[in-house]
Design a protein around this motif. Structure first.
Motif, PDB file in Angstrom:
ATOM      1  N   UNK A   1     -42.371 -76.199  13.237  1.00 24.03           N
ATOM      2  CA  UNK A   1     -41.783 -74.933  12.787  1.00 24.03           C
ATOM      3  C   UNK A   1     -40.601 -74.529  13.671  1.00 24.03           C
TER       4      UNK A   1
ATOM      5  N   UNK B   1     -50.896 -77.794  26.151  1.00 25.24           N
ATOM      6  CA  UNK B   1     -51.472 -78.792  25.229  1.00 25.24           C
ATOM      7  C   UNK B   1     -51.820 -80.036  26.037  1.00 25.24           C
TER       8      UNK B   1
ATOM      9  N   UNK C   1     -53.199 -74.177  23.222  1.00 28.40           N
ATOM     10  CA  UNK C   1     -51.956 -73.515  22.840  1.00 28.40           C
ATOM     11  C   UNK C   1     -52.329 -72.121  22.365  1.00 28.40           C
TER      12      UNK C   1
ATOM     13  N   UNK D   1     -52.731 -68.791  20.512  1.00 26.55           N
ATOM     14  CA  UNK D   1     -52.496 -68.532  19.096  1.00 26.55           C
ATOM     15  C   UNK D   1     -51.594 -67.321  18.906  1.00 26.55           C
TER      16      UNK D   1
ATOM     17  N   UNK E   1     -54.613 -64.557  23.054  1.00 22.39           N
ATOM     18  CA  UNK E   1     -55.761 -64.913  22.235  1.00 22.39           C
ATOM     19  C   UNK E   1     -55.691 -66.382  21.852  1.00 22.39           C
ATOM     20  N   UNK E   2     -56.844 -67.013  21.866  1.00 20.89           N
ATOM     21  CA  UNK E   2     -56.875 -68.407  21.454  1.00 20.89           C
ATOM     22  C   UNK E   2     -58.251 -69.006  21.623  1.00 20.89           C
ATOM     23  N   UNK E   3     -58.291 -70.322  21.456  1.00 17.48           N
ATOM     24  CA  UNK E   3     -59.540 -71.066  21.615  1.00 17.48           C
ATOM     25  C   UNK E   3     -59.208 -72.257  22.500  1.00 17.48           C
TER      26      UNK E   3
ATOM     27  N   UNK F   1     -59.609 -76.024  24.182  1.00 16.63           N
ATOM     28  CA  UNK F   1     -59.971 -77.311  23.607  1.00 16.63           C
ATOM     29  C   UNK F   1     -61.133 -77.942  24.351  1.00 16.63           C
TER      30      UNK F   1
ATOM     31  N   UNK G   1     -64.172 -75.314  23.127  1.00 18.15           N
ATOM     32  CA  UNK G   1     -63.915 -74.422  21.992  1.00 18.15           C
ATOM     33  C   UNK G   1     -64.375 -72.990  22.261  1.00 18.15           C
TER      34      UNK G   1
ATOM     35  N   UNK H   1     -63.629 -69.107  22.772  1.00 17.09           N
ATOM     36  CA  UNK H   1     -62.626 -68.122  22.358  1.00 17.09           C
ATOM     37  C   UNK H   1     -62.286 -67.251  23.564  1.00 17.09           C
TER      38      UNK H   1
ATOM     39  N   UNK I   1     -53.267 -82.667  16.935  1.00 19.03           N
ATOM     40  CA  UNK I   1     -53.125 -82.944  18.376  1.00 19.03           C
ATOM     41  C   UNK I   1     -54.024 -82.040  19.214  1.00 19.03           C
ATOM     42  N   UNK I   2     -54.985 -81.378  18.564  1.00 20.04           N
ATOM     43  CA  UNK I   2     -55.967 -80.581  19.315  1.00 20.04           C
ATOM     44  C   UNK I   2     -55.320 -79.489  20.171  1.00 20.04           C
ATOM     45  N   UNK I   3     -54.358 -78.763  19.583  1.00 23.43           N
ATOM     46  CA  UNK I   3     -53.720 -77.721  20.378  1.00 23.43           C
ATOM     47  C   UNK I   3     -54.518 -76.422  20.323  1.00 23.43           C
TER      48      UNK I   3
ATOM     49  N   UNK J   1     -54.243 -73.939  17.979  1.00 20.98           N
ATOM     50  CA  UNK J   1     -53.601 -72.784  17.341  1.00 20.98           C
ATOM     51  C   UNK J   1     -54.328 -72.347  16.064  1.00 20.98           C
TER      52      UNK J   1
ATOM     53  N   UNK K   1     -57.521 -72.618  15.248  1.00 17.75           N
ATOM     54  CA  UNK K   1     -58.778 -71.927  15.558  1.00 17.75           C
ATOM     55  C   UNK K   1     -58.507 -70.525  16.076  1.00 17.75           C
ATOM     56  N   UNK K   2     -57.508 -70.416  16.927  1.00 17.22           N
ATOM     57  CA  UNK K   2     -57.182 -69.122  17.495  1.00 17.22           C
ATOM     58  C   UNK K   2     -56.579 -68.173  16.482  1.00 17.22           C
TER      59      UNK K   2
ATOM     60  N   UNK L   1     -64.746 -74.140  14.427  1.00 18.84           N
ATOM     61  CA  UNK L   1     -63.402 -73.854  13.906  1.00 18.84           C
ATOM     62  C   UNK L   1     -62.696 -75.143  13.486  1.00 18.84           C
TER      63      UNK L   1
ATOM     64  N   UNK M   1     -60.084 -76.894  14.301  1.00 17.57           N
ATOM     65  CA  UNK M   1     -59.731 -77.850  15.360  1.00 17.57           C
ATOM     66  C   UNK M   1     -60.950 -78.679  15.749  1.00 17.57           C
ATOM     67  N   UNK M   2     -62.095 -78.010  15.868  1.00 16.48           N
ATOM     68  CA  UNK M   2     -63.312 -78.711  16.274  1.00 16.48           C
ATOM     69  C   UNK M   2     -63.789 -79.636  15.159  1.00 16.48           C
TER      70      UNK M   2
ATOM     71  N   UNK N   1     -61.905 -82.802  15.327  1.00 26.14           N
ATOM     72  CA  UNK N   1     -62.358 -83.656  16.434  1.00 26.14           C
ATOM     73  C   UNK N   1     -63.700 -84.287  16.086  1.00 26.14           C
TER      74      UNK N   1
ATOM     75  N   UNK O   1     -49.602 -74.116  12.353  1.00 24.19           N
ATOM     76  CA  UNK O   1     -49.892 -75.437  12.929  1.00 24.19           C
ATOM     77  C   UNK O   1     -48.596 -76.156  13.308  1.00 24.19           C
TER      78      UNK O   1
END
Ligand SMILES: Cc1cc2nc3c(=O)[nH]c(=O)nc-3n(C[C@H](O)[C@H](O)[C@H](O)COP(=O)(O)OP(=O)(O)OC[C@H]3O[C@@H](n4cnc5c(N)ncnc54)[C@H](O)[C@@H]3O)c2cc1C
Ligand code: SF4
Ligand code: SF4
Ligand code: SF4
Ligand code: SF4
Lengths: 428, 207
Positions: free
Chosen positions: A259, A294, A321, A323, A337-339, A341, A344, A346, B34-36, B38, B40-41, B52, B54-55, B58, B87
Motif C-alpha cells: 500500500x 517485523x 507490526x 496495527x 494496538x496490535x498482536x 507474533x 499472539x 494482544x 509474512x506474519x506481521x 497487522x 489480527x491487530x 486471529x 495471522x495465527x 501460521x 495487509x
C-alpha cells in the motif's frame, strides 16, 4: 552572470549530499573537471541533518568537514548552490544540461556575521529541522553550512524586512537585485546523486501522524537531539514539552508494504537501533525503549551493533507490526494496538513518544530525468537498464546507508570518468 | 469422519498447506503471509477470536489441519475488510476466512452449533428456493433458531422494527405463506445445481 567553463570532458554531478560530494571529489582528484549542483543553499544533504551516525556513533560534522576541506582545496570542482537541472539533451560524451540557478540575494562578500538575520522580523518554518521550529527570513541553513553564506528568503522581498537586511549588512553583501539565471553547460557524463526523501507519513492513516502530536518520524527525531535543533537538544515531546523517556519505534513505517513503498528501506532498522542509544544517552536508566518490528534487518557487519542493543535490558523488542495508534486524551500518550507474533498476545501499550522509522524513497523519480534513464519499481535509477551516461550514485540508485552510498558514488564516478576518457581519446 | 474428509486426509497426507491451496478459495495466498500481525491487530473482532487470521495462516503452514478446520474462528469474520485494506502483502484475508469456513463445512467437520454456520445455511436454503430472499421467513427462522421461547422473545423485541418495515412497504406480510419466489425460480435452481457440479468436479469433491 554565473560563468562556468565546461566542455564535453566535464562531469556534471547533480546533488550535493554525501554521495554527490564523494563522486565529485573522486572524479576531480583523478584530474577531471566537475560541476557540482545542489538545489538547496548548502552542501551536505541529509547526513548533515543527523545527530550521530551508525555504526561508530560519531557526529556527521567530522566526516563532512574532511570532505568540505577536500572540495575547497580542489580547483577542478565548481560548486553551484540553489541550482537545479531543468533538462539534459544530447548523447553520451556530448550533453547539454540546462541549469536554473535561483537568486540567493547575498553575494560572495558575506562573512556570515548574522547581522541581517537579527534585523529581519519575518520567520518561516525551518526546513532544515523538517518544519519544526522557525528560522528568520534571512538565514544560514545550518551552523555547518557550506558555503558559509546567508540566504534571503524570497518571501521577504518587497517587504520592509528586505530593506532592513540590506541596511544591516556592513559588507555590502545583500543584493536584492539578483535574478534567476539559466545556464547551458556542455558536459560529457552525469552523476545523478539527488538522494532520498522520507515517505509521507500522513499517508499511513492508522498511525495518525497527521492527528497525534506525539507521533513523529525518525528524521524529526534526529533533529530533536541536535543542540542547534528545534528543542536545543532536549529529548522532549511536541505536545507538552514533557521528557520523552518511554519511546516506541515502529519499524517498516511505509516500507515493505504494497500500500506504500514496496521495497525495504534497508537503513531504518539500524537507524532505530542507533536512536535507542539516544534515549539511553539522555535518560540513562529512566529510559524505556520499545522497538516494534517485523524482522530486524541489520545487514552484514551491523549484526554486532544489533547484538549490543539486544543485550540492553532497557530496550525491548516486540515482534509485531503495530496495527493502529490511538491517543489517550488525558495524558497525550499515544497508545499502540496490535498482536504480537510470538504468542499472539494482544497489546494496548501507552508510550510518551512514538517514532515512525519512516521509509526512504528517491527524491527524484528516475524515469523523469530524461528518456533513456530507467527507473526500477520504486523509482530508483536502474543502472543496468539505463542507456544514457547518467550514473546513479547513493540513495538516488537505492536505499543505502552512508558507507554504501559512498562506495556506490565512487563506482558512479569511475563510470563517468570512463565516458569522458573515451571523449578525450577520440579528440586526441 | 465424513467420507470426503477421509478422502482429503488420504490425498494430502501431511501437507495441509497444499490442501488449502488446492481447495480453499484464494488459498494459494496463504504462503505469502509474512506474519506481521497487522490483520489480527486490525480486526474489530480481535479479542473474541480463538485464533486471529495471522495465527490461522501460521497453523496452516504448521499442518494443524484439525485445529484449523474445526475452529470457530473463521466463522467469526464479519467481512469488514479492515484486514484486507491494511495487509502489507495484499492478502485477500476476508475471502480466505470464508473459503476456509466453506471448505470445513463441505468436509462436514465445521462446528455444528456455530450460529454463523447455521444462519448461512438457512440463508442459502432460503435464497436458492425462491431465487430471492424471503425476508420474513428468514428472520422468523433466525429468531427460532435457538428454540421456541427464545424465538418469541426475540420476535417481540424486534416487533417495532418489523411494523415500521411493514408500514414503509419493506416487508411483505404474506411472505410467510406465499412462496415469494421470483420468476423462473426453477431455472435459477438448475443453474445453481450446475454450478455446484462444475465446482465439485474442479475441486475433486465429486462423489
Ligand atoms: C532516520 C535516518 C537515520 C539515518 N542514520 C544513518 C546513520 O546513522 N548512518 C548511516 O550510514 N546512514 C544513515 N542514514 C542514511 C543516510 O541518510 C543516507 O545514506 C545518506 O543521506 C545518503 O546520501 P545521498 O547523498 O545519497 O543523499 P542525500 O543525503 O539525500 O543528498 C542528496 C542531495 O541532493 C540534493 N538534491 C535533491 N534533488 C536535487 C535536484 N533536483 N537538483 C540538485 N540537487 C538536488 C539534496 O538537496 C541533497 O543535498 C539514515 C537515514 C535515516 C532516514
Ligand atoms: S549578508 Fe551581510 S549581514 Fe548577512 S550574514 Fe552576510 S555579511 Fe552578515
Ligand atoms: S530496514 Fe528494517 S525497518 Fe527498514 S524497511 Fe527494512 S525491515 Fe523495515
Ligand atoms: S497482515 Fe497480511 S502479511 Fe501481515 S500477518 Fe496478516 S495476512 Fe500476514
Ligand atoms: S474482514 Fe473479517 S478477518 Fe478481516 S478484519 Fe474484518 S472481521 Fe476481521
Amino acid at each position: 552572470m554565473t560563468d562556468v567553463v565546461a566542455t564535453n570532458e566535464t562531469i556534471l554531478v547533480v546533488g550535493g549530499g554525501i554521495s554527490g560530494m564523494t563522486a565529485a571529489l573522486e572524479a576531480a582528484e583523478c584530474g577531471k573537471d566537475v560541476v557540482l549542483l545542489e538545489k538547496s543553499p548548502s552542501l551536505g544533504g541529509r547526513v548533515s541533518q543527523l545527530y550521530k551516525y551508525f555504526p561508530k556513533l560519531c557526529h556527521p560534522t567530522c566526516g563532512m568537514e574532511i570532505n568540505l576541506k577536500r572540495i575547497k582545496a580542489n580547483k577542478r570542482i565548481r560548486v553551484l548552490t540553489l541550482a537545479e537541472v531543468s533538462a539534459i539533451t544530447g548523447k553520451p560524451g556530448d550533453y547539454t544540461a540546462t541549469i536554473r540557478i535561483s537568486p540567493r540575494y547575498v553575494n560572495e562578500h558575506c562573512t556570515a556575521c548574522g547581522a541581517c538575520a537579527e534585523a529581519v522580523a519575518a520567520e518561516f518554518d525551518n526546513e532544515f529541522n523538517y518544519g519544526m521550529g522557525k528560522r528568520k527570513g534571512a538565514y544560514l541553513s545550518s551552523a555547518m553550512a557550506y558555503p558559509q553564506r546567508y540566504v534571503i528568503d524570497p518571501r521577504i522581498l518587497g517587504t520592509p524586512d528586505a530593506e532592513k537586511a540590506k541596511s544591516a549588512c556592513k559588507y555590502n553583501a545583500v543584493d536584492l537585485g539578483m535574478k534567476e539565471e539559466t545556464v547551458n553547460l556542455k558536459v560529457g557524463a552525469v552523476v545523478w546523486a539527488t538522494g532520498w526523501k522520507p515517505y509521507d507519513a500522513n499517508k499511513i492513516q492508522p498511525y495518525g501522524y497527521d492527528r497525534y502530536k506525539n507521533v513523529i518520524t525518525s528524521v524529526e527525531f534526529e533533529r530533536l537531539m541536535d543542540p542547534f535543533g528545534p528543542t536545543g537538544g532536549k529529548l522532549v515531546r511536541p505536545s507538552d514539552g514533557k521528557e520523552a523517556k518511554n519511546v516506541a519505534f515502529i519499524q517498516c513505517a511505509g516500507s515493505r508494504d504494497r500500500n506504500h513503498l514496496k521495497h525495504c528501506s534497508r537503513i531504518c532498522c539500524m537507524a532505530s537501533l542507533k536512536q535507542s542509544t539516544y534515549v539511553r544517552e539522555k535518560y540513562a536508566d529512566d529510559a524505556n525503549v520499545s522497538i516494534y518490528y517485523i524482522d530486524i534487518r541489520a545487514i552484514d557487519r551491523f549484526e554486532d551493533f544489533y547484538k549490543r542493543i539486544q543485550a540492553d535490558p532497557k530496550v525491548k523488542f516486540i515482534k509485531s507490526k503495530v496495527a493502529n495508534i490511538t491517543e489517550d486524551k488525558a495524558t497525550g500518550n499515544p497508545i499502540l494496538h496490535g498482536v504480537d507474533t510470538e504468542g499472539y498476545h494482544r497489546y494496548d501499550n501507552p508510550h510518551d513518544l512514538v517514532v515512525l522509522a519512516i521509509g526512504m524513497e528517491p527524491s527524484v523519480d528516475a524515469s523523469r530525468i530524461m528518456p533513456g534513464v530507467k527507473a526500477d519499481a520504486s523509482g530508483f535509477i536502474d543502472i543496468n537498464a539505463t542507456t544514457e551516461a547518467v550514473f546513479g550514485a547513493g540513495c538516488a540508485s537505492n536505499a543505502l546507508d552512508v558507507n554504501r552510498s559512498v562506495q556506490n558514488a565512487t563506482a558512479a564516478a569511475l563510470r563517468a570518468i570512463q565516458v569522458v576518457n573515451r571523449v578525450s581519446r577520440a579528440e586526441a | 469422519m465424513t467420507d470426503l474428509n477421509k478422502v482429503m486426509v488420504e490425498k494430502y497426507r501431511n501437507d495441509f498447506l497444499k490442501e488449502v491451496e488446492a481447495n480453499v478459495e484464494e488459498g494459494n495466498w496463504v504462503k505469502m503471509c509474512m506474519q506481521c500481525g497487522v490483520c489480527s491487530g486490525s480486526c474489530p473482532l480481535g479479542p473474541h477470536w480463538e485464533h486471529p487470521p495471522q495465527e490461522i495462516f501460521m497453523m496452516i503452514r504448521a499442518g494443524k489441519r484439525d485445529e484449523v478446520l474445526r475452529s470457530e474462528s473463521m466463522w467469526m469474520c464479519t467481512s469488514c475488510y479492515n484486514c484486507i485494506v491494511r495487509c502489507p502483502r495484499e492478502l485477500p484475508i476476508t475471502h480466505i476466512m470464508h473459503g476456509l469456513a466453506n471448505y470445513a463445512h463441505r468436509l462436514g467437520i465445521a462446528p455444528k452449533l456455530n450460529p454463523t454456520r447455521r444462519f448461512a445455511k438457512m440463508f442459502w436454503n432460503n435464497i436458492t428456493a425462491g431465487g430471492r430472499v424471503n425476508e420474513l421467513k428468514l428472520s422468523v427462522g433466525l429468531y427460532f433458531m435457538d428454540g421456541f421461547a427464545s424465538g418469541i422473545k426475540k420476535g417481540l423485541e424486534m416487533l417495532p422494527v418489523g411494523l415500521g418495515m411493514l408500514k414503509t412497504g419493506r416487508l411483505n406480510p404474506f411472505g410467510l405463506f406465499s412462496g415469494g419466489h421470483c420468476k423462473g425460480a426453477g431455472d435459477i435452481r438448475k443453474m445453481i445445481k450446475k454450478a455446484k457440479e462444475i465446482e465439485d468436479k474442479r475441486k475433486g469433491f465429486a462423489a
